[in-house]
Design a protein around this motif. Structure first.
Motif, PDB file in Angstrom:
ATOM      1  N   HIS A 154       0.839  -1.197   0.000  1.00  0.00           N
ATOM      2  CA  HIS A 154       0.000   0.000   0.000  1.00  0.00           C
ATOM      3  C   HIS A 154       0.877   1.252   0.000  1.00  0.00           C
ATOM      4  O   HIS A 154       2.098   1.178   0.161  1.00  0.00           O
ATOM      5  CB  HIS A 154      -0.918   0.022   1.226  1.00  0.00           C
ATOM      6  CG  HIS A 154      -0.178   0.194   2.521  1.00  0.00           C
ATOM      7  ND1 HIS A 154       0.516  -0.841   3.121  1.00  0.00           N
ATOM      8  CD2 HIS A 154       0.026   1.281   3.299  1.00  0.00           C
ATOM      9  CE1 HIS A 154       1.097  -0.399   4.221  1.00  0.00           C
ATOM     10  NE2 HIS A 154       0.831   0.895   4.354  1.00  0.00           N
ATOM     11  N   ASP A 156       0.713   5.117   1.976  1.00  0.00           N
ATOM     12  CA  ASP A 156      -0.003   5.622   3.159  1.00  0.00           C
ATOM     13  C   ASP A 156      -1.082   6.672   2.837  1.00  0.00           C
ATOM     14  O   ASP A 156      -0.844   7.603   2.056  1.00  0.00           O
ATOM     15  CB  ASP A 156       0.993   6.216   4.160  1.00  0.00           C
ATOM     16  CG  ASP A 156       1.776   5.134   4.897  1.00  0.00           C
ATOM     17  OD1 ASP A 156       1.297   3.985   4.952  1.00  0.00           O
ATOM     18  OD2 ASP A 156       2.869   5.453   5.409  1.00  0.00           O
ATOM     19  N   HIS A 313       4.745   0.187   0.061  1.00  0.00           N
ATOM     20  CA  HIS A 313       5.482  -0.575   1.065  1.00  0.00           C
ATOM     21  C   HIS A 313       4.591  -1.679   1.617  1.00  0.00           C
ATOM     22  O   HIS A 313       3.368  -1.637   1.484  1.00  0.00           O
ATOM     23  CB  HIS A 313       6.038   0.324   2.175  1.00  0.00           C
ATOM     24  CG  HIS A 313       5.015   1.144   2.883  1.00  0.00           C
ATOM     25  ND1 HIS A 313       4.417   2.247   2.328  1.00  0.00           N
ATOM     26  CD2 HIS A 313       4.473   1.027   4.120  1.00  0.00           C
ATOM     27  CE1 HIS A 313       3.553   2.774   3.189  1.00  0.00           C
ATOM     28  NE2 HIS A 313       3.562   2.041   4.282  1.00  0.00           N
ATOM     29  N   ARG A 331       5.006   6.242  13.849  1.00  0.00           N
ATOM     30  CA  ARG A 331       5.086   6.815  12.505  1.00  0.00           C
ATOM     31  C   ARG A 331       4.381   8.163  12.431  1.00  0.00           C
ATOM     32  O   ARG A 331       3.273   8.311  12.959  1.00  0.00           O
ATOM     33  CB  ARG A 331       4.435   5.861  11.504  1.00  0.00           C
ATOM     34  CG  ARG A 331       4.700   6.203  10.048  1.00  0.00           C
ATOM     35  CD  ARG A 331       3.674   5.550   9.130  1.00  0.00           C
ATOM     36  NE  ARG A 331       2.411   6.268   9.185  1.00  0.00           N
ATOM     37  CZ  ARG A 331       1.229   5.766   8.808  1.00  0.00           C
ATOM     38  NH1 ARG A 331       1.147   4.542   8.362  1.00  0.00           N
ATOM     39  NH2 ARG A 331       0.134   6.486   8.884  1.00  0.00           N
TER      40      ARG A 331
HETATM   41 FE   FE2 Z   1       1.944   2.059   5.758  1.00  0.00          FE
END
Ligand code: FE2
Length: 354
Positions: A154, A156, A313, A331
């Motif tokens: 995917h 983000d 990723h 993150r």
């Molecule tokens: Fe991700």
């Protein structure tokens, strides 16, 4: 070598200015990824020419797709991680009104806290213990059939009108093995497609509907967070339309974007079997071209920062096989522009004359 004419591009491509030449690095693979072996993000933030260094880093991330910081970044505070990620987006021409992504489900009372016990609306916590709990309720968890990890790929926040441009993940705790993350170059995948197929894909868009957020809010009886890093990321519909091929704002190079991945639900304007066929075709390109992939074997305190508009990723969900493994990462994601395909842009190889 014939370089492409970039004067007609919507955004002038950024050029590296040399301010990071003092840092030791190795390229992860010829096509994708760079690893800084000793650099500390904190030192970049403290430098007199911090803006120059971060602008140059944005160029490197955008050209290489993903950058690893191997040294322990354990002196970097949560606020500094947020500030750093925000600056990379801001100094590389992000729309002025945008900022860090706010997770839609931040009001969920069950949200996992960071290692310090706190939560932060701009920090997404990745945690192996929470993932185990989630998998317990997942249909088919006891299946004896091998898992298909295609679903992990995917980019983000593709479920937002303005998805993430840069994401930075800091691994606070990790087992000695397991839990690797992979990144695949959307630039190079585009370059491996024949010209007539590229032209066809250039004309497509995809709907990226992610109803899980609205459903979770209704079930939990709380409001979805809004806005989420951009005045355009509001409401609870989560079904934007994005180009299958997009232009990277920083380099001006084309990349496959919304043609495949967890948040891509439908290629628009084609029949159902064609939608399936196109998405399977692009997924096959990812799995057949593993020289387009950089793999991070995480070590405690390492960090990775990537440009979501030119890489996908995928996490590797295998830490449950490691006895006692705990994997926790935090993150932050910057929110970029609404994805676009600039008709004046070219592929990476065309732009570089290779
Ligand atoms: Fe991700």
């Amino acid at each position: 070598m014939i370089a492409a004419d970039t004067t007609q591009l919507r955004f002038k491509p950024m050029r590296y200015g040399g301010s990071l030449d003092h840092l030791e690095y190795v390229e992860v693979a010829p096509i994708i990824g760079r690893e800084y072996t000793k650099a500390k993000i904190k030192d970049i933030l403290k430098a007199d020419n911090v803006e120059e260094q971060i602008r140059d880093l944005a160029v490197i991330i955008s050209e290489r797709g993903v950058v690893f910081f191997r040294a322990k970044q354990d002196d970097l505070s949560v606020d500094e991680l947020k500030h750093f990620t925000d600056m990379v987006g801001k100094l590389s021409g992000r729309p002025k009104e945008n900022g860090l992504h706010v997770h839609p489900l931040y009001r969920d009372p069950g949200n996992i806290p960071m290692g310090n016990g706190e939560t932060d609306e701009n920090i997404y916590v990745i945690n192996s213990e929470a993932a185990k709990k989630l998998y317990k309720t997942m249909p088919g968890k006891d299946s004896k059939q091998p898992k298909n990890l295609d679903r992990e790929w995917h980019s983000d926040a593709t479920f937002e009108v303005c998805p993430s441009d840069f994401s930075c993940l800091l691994m606070e705790e990790t087992p000695a093995h397991g839990g690797d993350t992979l990144w695949c170059s959307g630039y190079e995948i585009y370059d491996r497609i024949s010209p007539p197929m590229r032209e066809f894909l250039d004309g497509l868009t995809a709907t990226c509907a992610q109803p899980v957020f609205k459903n979770a809010c209704v079930a939990g009886n709380y409001e979805v967070m809004s806005p989420r890093g951009s005045p355009l990321n509001v409401g609870d519909s989560f079904s934007p339309v994005h180009p299958v091929v997009r232009t990277n704002r920083q380099t001006g190079w084309k990349s496959i974007f919304a043609g495949v991945g967890l948040h891509v639900t439908r290629i628009n304007g084609v029949y159902d079997y064609e939608d399936k066929m196109i998405r399977e075709y692009i997924m096959r390109l990812i799995t057949q071209n593993h020289d387009c992939i950089a793999r991070m074997h995480w070590t405690q305190g390492a960090a990775a920062i990537w440009n979501n508009s030119c890489v996908w990723h995928a996490a590797t969900p295998d830490t449950h096989l490691v006895p006692g493994a705990i994997r926790t990462g935090i993150r932050a994601s910057s929110i970029g522009e609404q994805p676009y395909l600039d008709p004046a842009s070219t592929s990476r190889r065309e732009a570089l004359g290779i």
